[in-house]
Design a protein around this motif. Structure first.
Motif, PDB file in Angstrom:
ATOM      1  N   ILE A 174     -11.544  47.032   3.120  1.00 53.52           N
ATOM      2  CA  ILE A 174     -10.288  46.336   3.405  1.00 53.52           C
ATOM      3  C   ILE A 174     -10.309  45.841   4.845  1.00 53.52           C
ATOM      4  CG2 ILE A 174      -7.762  46.489   3.480  1.00 53.52           C
ATOM      5  CD1 ILE A 174      -7.884  48.716   1.480  1.00 53.52           C
ATOM      6  N   THR A 176      -7.908  43.066   6.256  1.00 57.15           N
ATOM      7  CA  THR A 176      -6.713  42.497   6.887  1.00 57.15           C
ATOM      8  C   THR A 176      -5.696  43.588   7.232  1.00 57.15           C
ATOM      9  OG1 THR A 176      -5.528  42.186   4.809  1.00 57.15           O
ATOM     10  CG2 THR A 176      -6.955  40.393   5.518  1.00 57.15           C
ATOM     11  N   SER A 178      -2.504  43.488   6.587  1.00 59.40           N
ATOM     12  CA  SER A 178      -1.614  43.798   5.464  1.00 59.40           C
ATOM     13  C   SER A 178      -2.326  44.642   4.410  1.00 59.40           C
ATOM     14  CB  SER A 178      -0.988  42.542   4.858  1.00 59.40           C
ATOM     15  OG  SER A 178      -1.850  41.454   4.898  1.00 59.40           O
ATOM     16  N   GLY A 179      -3.641  44.422   4.236  1.00 57.15           N
ATOM     17  CA  GLY A 179      -4.398  45.259   3.307  1.00 57.15           C
ATOM     18  C   GLY A 179      -4.441  46.710   3.764  1.00 57.15           C
ATOM     19  N   VAL A 182      -1.147  48.443   3.176  1.00 60.13           N
ATOM     20  CA  VAL A 182      -1.006  48.918   1.791  1.00 60.13           C
ATOM     21  C   VAL A 182      -1.773  50.233   1.614  1.00 60.13           C
ATOM     22  CG1 VAL A 182      -1.562  48.414  -0.628  1.00 60.13           C
ATOM     23  CG2 VAL A 182      -0.653  46.609   0.835  1.00 60.13           C
ATOM     24  N   TYR A 183      -2.982  50.267   2.135  1.00 66.13           N
ATOM     25  CA  TYR A 183      -3.781  51.491   2.028  1.00 66.13           C
ATOM     26  C   TYR A 183      -3.066  52.671   2.689  1.00 66.13           C
ATOM     27  CZ  TYR A 183      -7.520  54.874   2.648  1.00 66.13           C
ATOM     28  OH  TYR A 183      -8.249  56.018   2.641  1.00 66.13           O
ATOM     29  N   ILE A 185       0.084  53.130   3.234  1.00 70.85           N
ATOM     30  CA  ILE A 185       1.268  53.587   2.486  1.00 70.85           C
ATOM     31  C   ILE A 185       0.845  54.349   1.230  1.00 70.85           C
ATOM     32  CG2 ILE A 185       3.350  52.859   1.253  1.00 70.85           C
ATOM     33  CD1 ILE A 185       3.399  50.397   3.137  1.00 70.85           C
ATOM     34  N   LEU A 186      -0.131  53.794   0.521  1.00 67.90           N
ATOM     35  CA  LEU A 186      -0.589  54.461  -0.711  1.00 67.90           C
ATOM     36  C   LEU A 186      -1.103  55.868  -0.430  1.00 67.90           C
ATOM     37  CD1 LEU A 186      -2.525  51.654  -2.638  1.00 67.90           C
ATOM     38  CD2 LEU A 186      -0.367  52.735  -3.303  1.00 67.90           C
ATOM     39  N   ASN A 188      -0.122  57.775   2.036  1.00 71.18           N
ATOM     40  CA  ASN A 188       0.877  58.514   2.800  1.00 71.18           C
ATOM     41  C   ASN A 188       0.498  58.714   4.271  1.00 71.18           C
ATOM     42  OD1 ASN A 188       2.567  58.883   0.510  1.00 71.18           O
ATOM     43  ND2 ASN A 188       1.100  60.432  -0.200  1.00 71.18           N
ATOM     44  N   ILE A 192       6.733  53.976   3.794  1.00 70.53           N
ATOM     45  CA  ILE A 192       6.887  52.553   3.467  1.00 70.53           C
ATOM     46  C   ILE A 192       7.839  51.844   4.436  1.00 70.53           C
ATOM     47  CG2 ILE A 192       8.721  52.953   1.737  1.00 70.53           C
ATOM     48  CD1 ILE A 192       7.242  50.655   0.136  1.00 70.53           C
ATOM     49  N   ALA A 195       6.376  50.489   7.884  1.00 72.53           N
ATOM     50  CA  ALA A 195       5.406  49.388   7.927  1.00 72.53           C
ATOM     51  C   ALA A 195       5.970  48.186   8.661  1.00 72.53           C
ATOM     52  CB  ALA A 195       5.029  48.983   6.504  1.00 72.53           C
TER      53      ALA A 195
ATOM     54  N   LYS B 112       7.738  52.429  -5.165  1.00 76.22           N
ATOM     55  CA  LYS B 112       6.936  52.238  -3.962  1.00 76.22           C
ATOM     56  C   LYS B 112       5.733  51.327  -4.263  1.00 76.22           C
ATOM     57  CE  LYS B 112       3.739  55.160  -1.460  1.00 76.22           C
ATOM     58  NZ  LYS B 112       3.403  56.542  -1.096  1.00 76.22           N
ATOM     59  N   ILE B 116       5.175  47.635  -2.502  1.00 75.36           N
ATOM     60  CA  ILE B 116       4.125  47.277  -1.524  1.00 75.36           C
ATOM     61  C   ILE B 116       3.190  46.208  -2.066  1.00 75.36           C
ATOM     62  CG2 ILE B 116       4.016  49.285   0.005  1.00 75.36           C
ATOM     63  CD1 ILE B 116       1.868  50.442  -1.699  1.00 75.36           C
ATOM     64  N   LYS B 119       5.037  42.894  -1.878  1.00 77.31           N
ATOM     65  CA  LYS B 119       5.147  42.464  -0.489  1.00 77.31           C
ATOM     66  C   LYS B 119       3.810  41.907   0.009  1.00 77.31           C
ATOM     67  CE  LYS B 119       6.745  44.101   3.911  1.00 77.31           C
ATOM     68  NZ  LYS B 119       6.700  45.256   4.783  1.00 77.31           N
ATOM     69  N   PHE B 120       2.749  42.623  -0.311  1.00 79.12           N
ATOM     70  CA  PHE B 120       1.417  42.173   0.094  1.00 79.12           C
ATOM     71  C   PHE B 120       1.138  40.782  -0.451  1.00 79.12           C
ATOM     72  CE2 PHE B 120      -3.100  41.621  -0.738  1.00 79.12           C
ATOM     73  CZ  PHE B 120      -3.676  41.998   0.459  1.00 79.12           C
ATOM     74  N   ASP B 184      -9.452  42.146  -0.120  1.00 77.21           N
ATOM     75  CA  ASP B 184      -8.698  43.380   0.102  1.00 77.21           C
ATOM     76  C   ASP B 184      -7.956  43.794  -1.165  1.00 77.21           C
ATOM     77  OD1 ASP B 184      -9.581  43.216   2.644  1.00 77.21           O
ATOM     78  OD2 ASP B 184      -7.629  43.025   3.600  1.00 77.21           O
ATOM     79  N   ASN B 187     -10.101  45.378  -3.800  1.00 76.80           N
ATOM     80  CA  ASN B 187     -10.422  46.780  -3.534  1.00 76.80           C
ATOM     81  C   ASN B 187      -9.209  47.681  -3.674  1.00 76.80           C
ATOM     82  OD1 ASN B 187     -13.183  47.027  -3.182  1.00 76.80           O
ATOM     83  ND2 ASN B 187     -13.079  46.125  -1.140  1.00 76.80           N
ATOM     84  N   ILE B 188      -8.050  47.181  -3.267  1.00 80.11           N
ATOM     85  CA  ILE B 188      -6.835  47.988  -3.409  1.00 80.11           C
ATOM     86  C   ILE B 188      -6.620  48.322  -4.885  1.00 80.11           C
ATOM     87  CG2 ILE B 188      -4.300  47.889  -3.283  1.00 80.11           C
ATOM     88  CD1 ILE B 188      -4.709  46.299  -0.620  1.00 80.11           C
TER      89      ILE B 188
END
Ligand code: FE2
Ligand code: FE2
Lengths: 196, 245
Positions: A174, A176, A178-179, A182-183, A185-186, A188, A192, A195, B112, B116, B119-120, B184, B187-188
């Motif tokens: 990852i 960016t 923003s990427g 996300v990681y 937040i996922l 913890n 959220i 951010a 959640k 996210i 939003k992304f 990204d 992969n997410i």
């Protein structure tokens, strides 16, 4: 993760394409240069210092008692010779591996696999867990901090922050902000609502 | 397979269905019977040489259209790039966004995860829109002007003023990839997002992303290897003509 780099020195388009296809079928590899002119091989190998040079025997017929002498002493490059027909291995004592046009697919793939694992030992490539420090950097990125702010916050240099970011991207895939957010937040690492 | 003017278009699609969006982008609709590329291009008034370069480049990664495209009018390439923008912004991205919004999780994390991801993606769409709008409003028209003036025999004073302010080189220096965030996102979804209840939708999303990513990569390649270098060459010659630095 750092990839295992190859230069392929082969005049024939058909053979070069075949060799490239084989090398590219491994995820750990990257072909950094295709060389088709004899004159430029030495220049590129010395300059790019690849992990491997695959070279057609015809290119080096004169020097084949010791190919290493052709190149700078400072290179780490290992030499894979490509031969048109089978020749006995003794002739090529100074090569690290030999691929022949007669080799079948499995044979070639195994040879390359062994060579790659000499560069990247197995078990090593699986360690993609972030270190505690890297997690902290991910957190700061997700909070919207700049490299400079992160450096100040963690008492490290900007240069170190950049190195961490590179490693994080290498491990997670990852890139960016923003990427990474996300990681974070996922996993913890941040809440959220924190951010940026 | 090399696609030539004698290749039947139906055969092209049977051989590689990923070319469908490229073909429709040229305005070609289905039901083309046994017509070959030459006949189709004539029917739809498409420049055959350009069509063949684009379709072959998309079909075969080893096929390089760069040299030939560099020798065709930039106007043709740019109008194709514009159509790609439309396809990204009006078709692909809304479609993926819609699929993403359909994902559900039977867990406390549902809200959640949804929020996210949405939003992304909205953020990403915004970036793409900004990128493409800038090109459509500022860059492409400027490049078309450059080509026009390059082909003119006398110097145009209005264009001289424009050249004092703008340069393709500046655009080239800051020109970003469009698809970094898609990597990204891939992969997410593949590695980090908890499995959703809708494996079928996830599969569709991934397929869509892989397609779009390749499309965007080819798009950016054409901008970087055809449009920008040709425009810069012309711009430099024009600057000389005008005695501008
Ligand atoms: Fe574009
Ligand atoms: Fe662009």
């Amino acid at each position: 993760m750092e990839k295992v780099s190859f230069i392929i020195a082969e005049k024939s388009f058909v053979i070069r394409t075949g060799l490239m296809k084989i090398i590219n079928s491994f995820t750990e590899t990257i072909i950094i240069k295709e060389v088709t002119e004899y004159k430029t091989i030495i220049k590129y190998v010395n300059k790019l210092n690849p992990d491997f040079l695959i070279i057609n025997l015809k290119f080096i017929e004169d020097a084949y008692d010791d190919i290493r002498k052709m190149f700078s002493e400072n290179i780490k490059t290992k030499f894979i010779i490509f031969t048109g027909t089978k020749r006995s291995k003794e002739h090529f004592a100074y090569f690290d591996e030999q691929i022949s046009v007669d080799d079948d697919k499995t044979t070639i793939l195994k040879k390359i696999q062994v060579l790659i694992s000499g560069i990247i030992p197995y078990g090593n490539e699986d360690n993609n867990e972030l270190s505690e420090r890297e997690k902290e950097v991910v957190k700061q990125i997700a909070l919207g901090k700049t490299n400079k702010e992160i450096a100040e916050e963690l008492f490290i240099s900007v240069h170190t922050v950049i190195t961490h970011r590179k490693n994080i991207t290498g491990k997670l895939g990852i890139k960016t902000v923003s990427g990474l957010t996300v990681y974070a937040i996922l996993n913890n690492i941040i809440e959220i609502n924190e951010a940026s | 397979m090399l696609i030539t003017k004698k290749t039947k278009l139906a055969e092209v699609i049977h051989q590689n269905y990923h070319l469908i969006p490229i073909i429709t982008r040229f305005g070609i609709n289905f039901g083309f019977g046994d017509k070959n590329v030459e006949q189709i291009c004539e029917k739809y008034d498409i420049r055959q040489d350009f069509f063949l370069e684009i379709i072959n480049a998309f079909n075969d990664e080893d096929y390089s259209p760069i040299n030939k495209l560099q020798n065709l009018p930039l106007e043709i390439t740019v109008s194709y790039l514009l159509k790609s923008h439309q396809y990204f912004n009006k078709v692909k991205l809304p479609h993926i966004e819609n699929l993403i919004s359909k994902l559900e999780w039977t867990s406390a994390e549902n809200k959640k995860n949804k929020s996210i991801l949405n939003k992304f993606f909205i953020q990403y769409r915004k970036e793409v829109t900004e990128h493409t709008l800038h090109e459509e409003n500022e860059v492409y028209p400027f490049i078309i002007e450059i080509e026009k003036n390059y082909n003119l025999s006398q110097n145009n004073i209005d264009f001289y003023r424009l050249l004092e302010k703008k340069s393709v080189i500046k655009y080239a220096e800051t020109h970003d990839e469009l698809n970094t965030s898609l990597l990204d996102l891939k992969n997410i979804i593949i590695k980090y997002l908890p499995p959703s209840d809708n494996i079928d939708i996830t599969e569709q999303i991934l397929n869509e992303i892989f397609d779009l990513e390749k499309d965007m990569k080819d798009h950016t390649d054409i901008e970087n290897s055809v449009v920008i270098p040709v425009a810069i060459k012309m711009e430099n010659k024009l600057r000389k003509r005008f005695n501008l630095k």
